[in-house]
Design an enzyme around this catalytic site. Structure first.
Site, PDB file in Angstrom:
ATOM      1  N   ASN A   8       0.847  -1.190   0.000  1.00  0.00           N
ATOM      2  CA  ASN A   8       0.000   0.000   0.000  1.00  0.00           C
ATOM      3  C   ASN A   8       0.885   1.243   0.000  1.00  0.00           C
ATOM      4  O   ASN A   8       1.422   1.636   1.023  1.00  0.00           O
ATOM      5  CB  ASN A   8      -0.906  -0.026   1.257  1.00  0.00           C
ATOM      6  CG  ASN A   8      -1.779   1.218   1.353  1.00  0.00           C
ATOM      7  OD1 ASN A   8      -1.910   1.981   0.397  1.00  0.00           O
ATOM      8  ND2 ASN A   8      -2.375   1.432   2.508  1.00  0.00           N
ATOM      9  N   HIS A  94      -9.738   1.276   4.704  1.00  0.00           N
ATOM     10  CA  HIS A  94      -8.469   1.557   5.379  1.00  0.00           C
ATOM     11  C   HIS A  94      -8.711   2.622   6.452  1.00  0.00           C
ATOM     12  O   HIS A  94      -9.518   3.528   6.255  1.00  0.00           O
ATOM     13  CB  HIS A  94      -7.413   2.029   4.370  1.00  0.00           C
ATOM     14  CG  HIS A  94      -6.049   2.089   4.978  1.00  0.00           C
ATOM     15  ND1 HIS A  94      -5.628   3.149   5.740  1.00  0.00           N
ATOM     16  CD2 HIS A  94      -5.036   1.192   4.977  1.00  0.00           C
ATOM     17  CE1 HIS A  94      -4.398   2.897   6.166  1.00  0.00           C
ATOM     18  NE2 HIS A  94      -4.014   1.722   5.719  1.00  0.00           N
ATOM     19  N   GLU A 164      -5.709  -4.383  11.065  1.00  0.00           N
ATOM     20  CA  GLU A 164      -4.751  -3.302  11.260  1.00  0.00           C
ATOM     21  C   GLU A 164      -5.081  -2.566  12.547  1.00  0.00           C
ATOM     22  O   GLU A 164      -5.958  -1.696  12.561  1.00  0.00           O
ATOM     23  CB  GLU A 164      -4.854  -2.298  10.108  1.00  0.00           C
ATOM     24  CG  GLU A 164      -4.480  -2.862   8.769  1.00  0.00           C
ATOM     25  CD  GLU A 164      -3.928  -1.772   7.880  1.00  0.00           C
ATOM     26  OE1 GLU A 164      -2.745  -1.846   7.569  1.00  0.00           O
ATOM     27  OE2 GLU A 164      -4.664  -0.836   7.546  1.00  0.00           O
TER      28      GLU A 164
HETATM   29  P1  PGA Z   1       2.630   1.106   7.737  1.00  0.00           P
HETATM   30  O1  PGA Z   1       1.188   1.278   7.133  1.00  0.00           O
HETATM   31  O2  PGA Z   1       3.169  -0.210   7.254  1.00  0.00           O
HETATM   32  O3  PGA Z   1       3.399   2.273   7.225  1.00  0.00           O
HETATM   33  O4  PGA Z   1       2.474   1.120   9.239  1.00  0.00           O
HETATM   34  C1  PGA Z   1       0.300   0.241   7.111  1.00  0.00           C
HETATM   35  C2  PGA Z   1      -1.045   0.717   6.586  1.00  0.00           C
HETATM   36  O5  PGA Z   1      -1.539   1.741   7.073  1.00  0.00           O
HETATM   37  O6  PGA Z   1      -1.592   0.098   5.664  1.00  0.00           O
END
Ligand code: PGA
Length: 250
Positions: A8, A94, A164
């Site tokens: 992402n 997200h 997440e």
């Molecule tokens: P990060 O982001 O790996 O930079 O913590 C993850 C995300 O928000 O998809």
């Protein structure tokens, strides 16, 4: 099953040239890892680069879609538009989109539209804070139940869920999550899906971990945590680090 590794990129990088370099490098490197399936999710304008880069089928993802199918929605992009240019996956719900207005109801509408357009939705769920009395589990249950409402059982094979925990995400993370914390939520998510769709679907659905994933903690989440894959933010823009994540996941 192959580990699903989602890159992402968020609103990065700032130039087409950089995007081209990262995409090319990652697409070449990823060929080495037969046990990892990489999905690149660049910002919308860079999606077309996939064609020039000869990205393999099933490797292209978008970061969001509109909750409407077409019409007067300035600045939005529909699931049909994305499908027509060869996009396979789409990240939906997200936390960064939820914080700018995506409610569970809107996320649900987007999931339904994505499936109609034959895109594979990556549904993101996760709590803001982890309390000591299990309130976070109720929060996650609410997200999963509402976001998947009315999704027909036959379509569930096309859904991916990414856990997440917000408190572990991005540059301002309080701390990293542990594989035990992930495992608990993964089992809990499967239980919710089992109550909704039965145990066969619950065990089939990939549950990924996302939130400050880096080369050093990849094995922990994949091996000890039993993650079906990872959603990687910052480190997916750094081909060296992303390659190390793929090597560890593989
Ligand atoms: P990060 O982001 O790996 O930079 O913590 C993850 C995300 O928000 O998809």
């Amino acid at each position: 099953m192959k580990k699903l590794i989602i890159a992402n990129w968020k609103m990065n990088p700032q130039t087409l040239k950089e995007a081209q370099t990262i995409l090319k490098t990652i697409s070449n490197e990823s060929k080495k890892y037969k046990n990892a399936h990489v999905v690149m999710c660049p910002p919308y304008p860079y999606l077309f680069l996939a064609k020039n880069t000869k990205l393999k089928k099933g490797m292209l993802g978008a970061q969001n879609i509109s909750h409407e199918l077409s019409g007067a929605y300035t600045g939005q992009v529909s699931s049909d538009i994305l499908k027509s240019i060869g996009v396979d996956y789409v990240i939906i719900g997200h936390s960064e989109n939820r914080s700018s207005g995506d409610t569970n109801i809107l996320v649900n509408q987007k999931i339904i539209l994505a499936l109609k357009s034959k895109l594979l939705p990556i549904l993101c769920v996760g709590e803001l804070i982890r309390d000591s009395h299990g309130g976070y589990l109720t929060f996650i249950k609410n997200q999963v139940t509402i976001c998947l409402a009315s999704v027909p059982k036959a379509q569930m094979k096309n859904i991916v869920i990414a856990y997440e925990p917000l408190w572990a995400i991005g540059a301002h993370a309080v701390r990293e999550a542990t594989h035990e914390e992930f495992t608990e939520v993964k089992i809990f998510i499967r239980k919710i899906i089992s109550d909704m769709y039965g145990p066969v679907i619950a065990h089939m659905i990939p549950v990924l971990y996302g939130g400050s994933v880096h080369p050093e903690n990849t094995r922990e989440f994949i091996i000890e945590g039993g993650a079906d894959g990872l959603l990687v933010g910052r480190d997916s823009l750094n081909p060296k680090k992303f390659d190390a994540i793929l090597a560890a996941a593989h």
